[in-house]
Write a protein that holds these residues in place. Structure first.
Motif, PDB file in Angstrom:
ATOM      1  N   UNK A  40      74.500  -5.734 -29.250  1.00  0.00           N
ATOM      2  CA  UNK A  40      73.381  -6.175 -30.075  1.00  0.00           C
ATOM      3  C   UNK A  40      73.430  -7.666 -30.331  1.00  0.00           C
ATOM      4  N   UNK A  41      72.654  -8.108 -31.306  1.00  0.00           N
ATOM      5  CA  UNK A  41      72.568  -9.521 -31.644  1.00  0.00           C
ATOM      6  C   UNK A  41      73.468  -9.851 -32.820  1.00  0.00           C
ATOM      7  N   UNK A  42      73.930 -11.086 -32.840  1.00  0.00           N
ATOM      8  CA  UNK A  42      74.755 -11.562 -33.932  1.00  0.00           C
ATOM      9  C   UNK A  42      74.734 -13.083 -33.919  1.00  0.00           C
TER      10      UNK A  42
ATOM     11  N   UNK B 125      68.389 -15.436 -40.262  1.00  0.00           N
ATOM     12  CA  UNK B 125      68.312 -14.062 -40.778  1.00  0.00           C
ATOM     13  C   UNK B 125      67.030 -13.386 -40.299  1.00  0.00           C
ATOM     14  N   UNK B 126      65.919 -14.100 -40.335  1.00  0.00           N
ATOM     15  CA  UNK B 126      64.645 -13.530 -39.883  1.00  0.00           C
ATOM     16  C   UNK B 126      64.670 -13.276 -38.377  1.00  0.00           C
ATOM     17  N   UNK B 127      65.215 -14.217 -37.603  1.00  0.00           N
ATOM     18  CA  UNK B 127      65.291 -14.033 -36.151  1.00  0.00           C
ATOM     19  C   UNK B 127      66.180 -12.850 -35.784  1.00  0.00           C
ATOM     20  N   UNK B 128      67.318 -12.721 -36.457  1.00  0.00           N
ATOM     21  CA  UNK B 128      68.215 -11.591 -36.190  1.00  0.00           C
ATOM     22  C   UNK B 128      67.533 -10.270 -36.526  1.00  0.00           C
ATOM     23  N   UNK B 129      66.801 -10.247 -37.629  1.00  0.00           N
ATOM     24  CA  UNK B 129      66.087  -9.024 -38.009  1.00  0.00           C
ATOM     25  C   UNK B 129      65.015  -8.670 -36.980  1.00  0.00           C
TER      26      UNK B 129
ATOM     27  N   UNK C  60      66.773  -7.423 -33.732  1.00  0.00           N
ATOM     28  CA  UNK C  60      67.751  -6.346 -33.893  1.00  0.00           C
ATOM     29  C   UNK C  60      67.516  -5.188 -32.916  1.00  0.00           C
ATOM     30  N   UNK C  61      66.280  -4.816 -32.690  1.00  0.00           N
ATOM     31  CA  UNK C  61      65.987  -3.693 -31.790  1.00  0.00           C
ATOM     32  C   UNK C  61      65.619  -4.161 -30.385  1.00  0.00           C
ATOM     33  N   UNK C  62      64.828  -5.226 -30.286  1.00  0.00           N
ATOM     34  CA  UNK C  62      64.361  -5.694 -28.980  1.00  0.00           C
ATOM     35  C   UNK C  62      65.481  -6.277 -28.120  1.00  0.00           C
ATOM     36  N   UNK C  63      66.508  -6.853 -28.733  1.00  0.00           N
ATOM     37  CA  UNK C  63      67.619  -7.418 -27.968  1.00  0.00           C
ATOM     38  C   UNK C  63      68.894  -6.579 -28.089  1.00  0.00           C
TER      39      UNK C  63
END
Length: 105
Positions: free
Chosen positions: A7-9, A65-69, A72-75
């Motif tokens: 996932x993303x982080x 925080x907004x980009x990660x949210x 979260x599913x698409x990447x």
């Protein structure tokens, strides 16, 4: 060589780089230890960085925080990924360019 994309982080670096995780990368870790073994030059933190795919280099300049949210599913891939080439990149005029490449297959 097969790894798994996760996932993303955000990396714990000063730039707040946003990344897709590369997991199950034991073979890549072994290669990195051989490449950065400090035989000829001290490489500092290069031996400690997690394998990743960068998608936002300067997360500190963005609403991370907004980009990660949003990502979260698409990447979130959670899938195997075959790596057939490893490239050594160097930053030149603001862009990373390959200096050397190694074919793994």
């Amino acid at each position: 060589m097969v790894v798994r994309l996760g996932g993303v982080t955000a990396l714990p670096n000063r730039d707040g780089t946003l990344v897709v995780e590369v997991l199950d990368a034991a073979e890549l870790d072994q290669a990195r230890r051989r490449l950065f073994d400090a035989t000829h030059a001290a490489m500092g933190g290069y031996r400690e960085w997690p394998w990743h795919i960068t998608w936002v280099r300067y997360g500190i300049k963005r609403d991370s925080a907004a980009l990660l949210a949003l990502a979260e599913h698409d990447l979130r891939f959670d899938t195997p990924w075959t790596i057939d080439t490893v490239s050594l990149l160097e930053l030149r005029a603001g862009r990373y360019e390959p200096v050397a490449e190694w074919c793994l297959v």
